[in-house]
Every structure is written in C-alpha cells, then in structure tokens.
Write a protein that holds these residues in place. Structure first.
Motif, PDB file in Angstrom:
ATOM      1  N   GLY A 120      -0.498  -4.044  18.427  1.00  0.00           N
ATOM      2  CA  GLY A 120      -1.543  -3.309  17.738  1.00  0.00           C
ATOM      3  C   GLY A 120      -1.883  -3.910  16.389  1.00  0.00           C
ATOM      4  N   GLY A 121      -2.515  -3.095  15.554  1.00  0.00           N
ATOM      5  CA  GLY A 121      -2.872  -3.539  14.214  1.00  0.00           C
ATOM      6  C   GLY A 121      -4.199  -4.268  14.149  1.00  0.00           C
ATOM      7  N   LEU A 122      -4.508  -4.786  12.964  1.00  0.00           N
ATOM      8  CA  LEU A 122      -5.802  -5.392  12.694  1.00  0.00           C
ATOM      9  C   LEU A 122      -5.809  -6.900  12.942  1.00  0.00           C
ATOM     10  N   THR A 123      -7.001  -7.397  13.317  1.00  0.00           N
ATOM     11  CA  THR A 123      -7.212  -8.839  13.465  1.00  0.00           C
ATOM     12  C   THR A 123      -8.418  -9.241  12.624  1.00  0.00           C
ATOM     13  N   VAL A 124      -8.653 -10.532  12.514  1.00  0.00           N
ATOM     14  CA  VAL A 124      -9.780 -11.023  11.712  1.00  0.00           C
ATOM     15  C   VAL A 124     -11.119 -10.599  12.314  1.00  0.00           C
ATOM     16  N   PHE A 125     -11.111 -10.194  13.560  1.00  0.00           N
ATOM     17  CA  PHE A 125     -12.360  -9.776  14.210  1.00  0.00           C
ATOM     18  C   PHE A 125     -12.662  -8.294  13.977  1.00  0.00           C
ATOM     19  N   ASP A 126     -11.756  -7.595  13.299  1.00  0.00           N
ATOM     20  CA  ASP A 126     -11.933  -6.157  13.064  1.00  0.00           C
ATOM     21  C   ASP A 126     -12.532  -5.844  11.700  1.00  0.00           C
ATOM     22  N   ILE A 127     -12.703  -6.837  10.842  1.00  0.00           N
ATOM     23  CA  ILE A 127     -13.184  -6.593   9.485  1.00  0.00           C
ATOM     24  C   ILE A 127     -14.335  -7.531   9.155  1.00  0.00           C
ATOM     25  N   ASP A 128     -15.119  -7.130   8.152  1.00  0.00           N
ATOM     26  CA  ASP A 128     -16.244  -7.948   7.706  1.00  0.00           C
ATOM     27  C   ASP A 128     -15.920  -8.732   6.436  1.00  0.00           C
ATOM     28  N   SER A 129     -14.952  -8.239   5.685  1.00  0.00           N
ATOM     29  CA  SER A 129     -14.537  -8.882   4.449  1.00  0.00           C
ATOM     30  C   SER A 129     -13.058  -8.570   4.228  1.00  0.00           C
ATOM     31  N   LEU A 130     -12.370  -9.463   3.545  1.00  0.00           N
ATOM     32  CA  LEU A 130     -10.955  -9.228   3.270  1.00  0.00           C
ATOM     33  C   LEU A 130     -10.740  -8.081   2.293  1.00  0.00           C
ATOM     34  N   THR A 131     -11.794  -7.705   1.566  1.00  0.00           N
ATOM     35  CA  THR A 131     -11.693  -6.553   0.664  1.00  0.00           C
ATOM     36  C   THR A 131     -11.600  -5.238   1.448  1.00  0.00           C
ATOM     37  N   ASP A 132     -11.936  -5.283   2.736  1.00  0.00           N
ATOM     38  CA  ASP A 132     -11.816  -4.078   3.576  1.00  0.00           C
ATOM     39  C   ASP A 132     -10.357  -3.642   3.704  1.00  0.00           C
ATOM     40  N   LEU A 133      -9.422  -4.536   3.353  1.00  0.00           N
ATOM     41  CA  LEU A 133      -8.008  -4.258   3.540  1.00  0.00           C
ATOM     42  C   LEU A 133      -7.342  -3.639   2.307  1.00  0.00           C
ATOM     43  N   GLU A 134      -8.095  -3.476   1.231  1.00  0.00           N
ATOM     44  CA  GLU A 134      -7.495  -3.043  -0.024  1.00  0.00           C
ATOM     45  C   GLU A 134      -6.841  -1.668   0.055  1.00  0.00           C
ATOM     46  N   LYS A 135      -7.296  -0.842   0.957  1.00  0.00           N
ATOM     47  CA  LYS A 135      -6.722   0.506   1.055  1.00  0.00           C
ATOM     48  C   LYS A 135      -5.602   0.607   2.083  1.00  0.00           C
ATOM     49  N   VAL A 136      -5.340  -0.487   2.782  1.00  0.00           N
ATOM     50  CA  VAL A 136      -4.252  -0.491   3.758  1.00  0.00           C
ATOM     51  C   VAL A 136      -2.924  -0.646   3.021  1.00  0.00           C
ATOM     52  N   SER A 137      -1.990   0.240   3.298  1.00  0.00           N
ATOM     53  CA  SER A 137      -0.713   0.221   2.578  1.00  0.00           C
ATOM     54  C   SER A 137       0.098  -1.026   2.926  1.00  0.00           C
ATOM     55  N   ILE A 138       0.898  -1.473   1.948  1.00  0.00           N
ATOM     56  CA  ILE A 138       1.762  -2.633   2.134  1.00  0.00           C
ATOM     57  C   ILE A 138       3.064  -2.188   2.799  1.00  0.00           C
ATOM     58  N   ARG A 139       3.485  -2.941   3.781  1.00  0.00           N
ATOM     59  CA  ARG A 139       4.712  -2.592   4.509  1.00  0.00           C
ATOM     60  C   ARG A 139       5.900  -3.383   3.964  1.00  0.00           C
TER      61      ARG A 139
END
Length: 466
Positions: free
Chosen positions: A432-451
C-alpha cells in the motif's frame, strides 16, 4: 657558501691555537707549555675540513661522478612525484561483476541471508529485523524512539515530527550493483535485478518540475550509473532545473565497468556532484568491507576524476567522500578525519577532494545481520542510545527529503525505504501507500506524518547519519 664558512672557522681555530702557544711561551712562571691535546685536535680538524672541501670541489668536475653536484641546494623546492601506477587505465572496461559473484558464492553467511530473503520475502525479513532491534532495546529498558525523544527533551523537540517544505528529492533507481558491500543497507549486488523504468523516471522528473522548492536531486542505488535511465534522468533534470545540485552516489569502481568508459566525461559535462564511498584510506580495510581489489580500483577512479577537474578548488566540480565505520562503533569527528583523509590521500596518491562525510552505520539489512551474527546488536543499540544527541533532531533527513524507490513508492528516507515503510501505508510493510503517480507535487506530502522506528536511533547518535 660552505667553503667560506669552513675557511673562516679554520682561521679562527688557528688564531686560537697560536694565541694559546704564545701566552704559554711568555709566561715565565709556568715555563714552556706545549700545545694542549685539544688545541692539536682542533688544528688537525681544521686541516681535515680544508682537505674535504678541496676534495668536494674537485669531485664537482670529475667525469666518473656525472650526477654528483646536480642536486640543488634549494632543497625546500624539491617535491616527490606521485607514483603513476595507481592510475591504472588498464582497468577501464574490466568488470568487477564476476569477481563479486564469485566472492558471494564463497561466503557462507551471505548465502544464508540470500536464502532467507528468497524464502521469507523482504516484508517478513524486515519484520524480523525490527523484532530483533526491539528485543535488544527491551533488554536495555529503552522505550520506542518517539517516547525516548520526548522523555529526553521534555517534549520540547516535537518539531522533528513535522515535515518541512521538501528540498531534497532522493531517487533510488535500482538495486543492481557491481559490488556487494558488507555494510550495505540496500543489500545491493549483481544478483539484484530491480530497476526503475523509464515511465517512473519520467514521472519523477514531472514532480521535480512541479516542485520548485527542490534544490537537490540525489540519485542513488545500487550503482545508479548502471541503470539504463540514469543518463536520461540526469540530462532532463539539468535541462528542467539548470541550477539544481544533482548528486550521483558513486561507488567509484563503476567508472571502470564495460560501457562506462565515457562516464567521467558525462558527469563533468552535466556538472554532477559526486559523493563517493571510500570507507578508509587503507587497502586492507576497504577490501574487507567492499571486496578484493576495490581499493586499488577506487584510487584509480579518484585519480581519473581529479584529471577531469573534480575535487579541485578552482573548479565547480564537487567530489566528496563518505566514511562508514568498519564495525560496531561510531565514526570519528568529521573535521579531524577529513584532515587525515586529505593528508594521506594527497601524500600517497596525489588525490584531492572537497569534503568528507562521516556516516553512522544504520542497524538495518546487511549491517544488522552482521551485528546479529557477532552477537553485537544489543551492544550497538546501546551505543546508539547512549550517544543520543538532541541537536540532530532539527536536521534529520526525513524532515525535508522525499525518498523514491525504484518502483515509484514514496518514503520518508532511504532507510525507511529499505524497510518497506511506505508513506501513507500506516503500519504495513512493503504494501500500500503512496507512489509518484498519486501526487501532482512533492508539496502534497507535507501533511503526511513521518514514520519513526527503533532504527532511527542511528540518525541521532553522535553527529548523526543524515
């Protein structure tokens, strides 16, 4: 100059001898006193010096000593030439792959790990690693990483959990490598065939284009240069962002692989920043960690890079080196070790480079297996915990880096990538999880928590590993 000095000295000795003799002769109360043995000795020494000087002068013109006297007296200007044998141009086009595979086949421990990975799969192997680290920490009375940091900092360091605006895009474009290093947290080797496709590489470039905050493109592997899409990725990135810092994580020996004869010219042309692995300046330590003959090949590669202008102060071609400890200990202070590296490499081989980075070995993958086999995992985890440095929390790589795997999956960092902790996959491993095809910009990830997990103690020990 030496002749005049000897002349003056001898005249002084002779005057002293004469003065002593006359004073003795005139002193009637003492009677005649013959010259002392010391005076006679000084006089004889003077004659010997004159004789030597005369002989040296004569030797300057002797035909049977054709080279005597040719050495300049300006000895401070005399410099030793570096030994050319280390350049080893004959290694170009000579692959290291067969030798690496042979060494892997003869390594019983490596075969056990490979069989285990084949039987259990990467997800189960990662879970087992995590369990071993957790047991080691439990025996030391250490809680999970986040709780430990909260306790150590009285809850004031929570900023390390918040993702910043992305500045570094790190792409692992494949696990194939011509080496199989003992400390490799990626478990790369010539047997790994996982490689990034052109489609995934193109999507990474789209994200680079749509994320202007990215200042560094960090390309790693395996040996990234052996991926068919490496040069495409570099050329397009340079075209899209002429000002970006493009890093090639180079193992050095790749420069001599067949088909890579023009690699140095390509890297120079694209102004690629090279960060190269060289875990020691001694052949024995390097070959122990990276394979037989790797040191000699690495030195030859560094000399080739220097010839192209890399590592020199008057060029913009950056060449940095990375040090990894050979065993279960922390690296020395970076500044002191860099000074030592520069001294030894320049003196012995004429090699120049810009900076040295010291990296703490992470207790994951091949290095974790190494520690476990030697019954040192608990001691190493204790070492990391004892040397926790709260000052590292504000610069952890996971805060401003996006790490992309060869399959396009997105991770907080390179270490989480190898453990299968995909962004947005909750507690799943390699699923599961996100891939490069799921977002339009890397800034879309800023709200994803760090594991975070128990391996993160490696990034906060001593001066860190980020």
């Amino acid at each position: 100059m030496s002749e005049r000095r000897n002349y003056r000295r001898c005249r002084f000795i002779e005057r002293m001898a004469l003065s002593t003799f006359l004073m003795s002769a005139l002193d009637g109360s003492q009677g005649f006193v013959p010259p002392s043995p010391a005076t006679v000795s000084l006089s004889w020494h003077c004659k010997s010096l004159n004789s030597m000087t005369e002989k040296e002068g004569a030797a300057d013109s002797r035909k049977d000593l054709p080279d005597y006297g040719k050495t300049s007296v300006d000895i401070e200007k005399i410099k030793l030439k570096k030994i050319e044998k280390w350049r080893r141009k004959d290694l170009n086009g000579q692959s290291l792959v067969e030798q690496t595979i042979s060494e892997m086949e003869g390594d019983a421990e490596f075969q056990k790990v490979a069989e285990k990975l084949k039987t259990l799969g990467p997800a189960q192997v990662s879970k087992e690693e995590r369990t071993k680290r957790r047991r080691a920490l439990d025996s030391l009375g250490i809680t999970d990483f986040d709780s430990f940091v909260n306790q150590k900092t009285d809850g004031e360091a929570a900023i390390y959990r918040k993702r910043k605006t992305p500045e570094v895009l790190q792409i692992n474009i494949g696990l194939y490598c011509n080496q199989a290093c003992g400390h490799c947290h990626v478990e790369s080797s010539p047997l790994r065939k996982e490689m990034m496709t052109a489609e995934t590489a193109a999507q990474c470039l789209e994200l680079l284009k749509s994320t202007p905050s990215i200042t560094t493109l960090d390309i790693t592997g395996g040996a990234p240069e052996l991926n068919d899409n490496f040069r495409y990725l570099v050329r397009m990135a340079r075209s899209i962002r002429p000002d970006i810092d493009i890093i090639d994580r180079c193992n050095l020996t790749v420069l001599q692989e067949p088909g890579q004869e023009d690699l140095v010219d390509f890297l120079k042309e694209q102004k690629v920043h090279i960060i190269a692995s060289l875990p020691c300046y001694s052949a024995e330590n390097v070959d122990t960690q990276r394979g037989n003959g790797v040191f000699e090949r690495s030195i030859a590669a560094l000399l080739a890079l220097n010839e192209a202008g890399y590592g020199k102060v008057d060029t913009a071609l950056e060449l940095d080196l990375v040090y990894n400890p050979l065993g279960a200990f922390l690296p020395p202070p970076q500044a002191s070790l860099e000074e030592k590296y520069k001294e030894v490499l320049d003196e012995n081989f004429g090699i120049l480079f810009n900076q040295l980075f010291t990296m703490t070995n992470m207790p994951v993958k091949r290095f974790a297996d190494f520690l476990y086999r030697r019954d040192e995992l608990k001691d190493y985890m204790d070492l990391l915990v004892r040397n926790f440095n709260g000052d590292t929390l504000g610069s952890l790589m996971c805060m401003n880096t996006v790490s992309v795997g060869y399959d396009g999956k997105i991770f907080d960092c390179d270490f989480n990538q190898q453990l299968g902790y995909v962004m947005g996959a909750d507690n799943n491993v390699f699923e599961g999880g996100l891939t490069v095809f799921d977002i339009d910009s890397l800034t879309d990830l800023e709200k994803v928590s760090i594991r975070h997990d128990n391996h993160c103690f490696g990034c906060t020990a001593g001066m860190g590993s980020s």
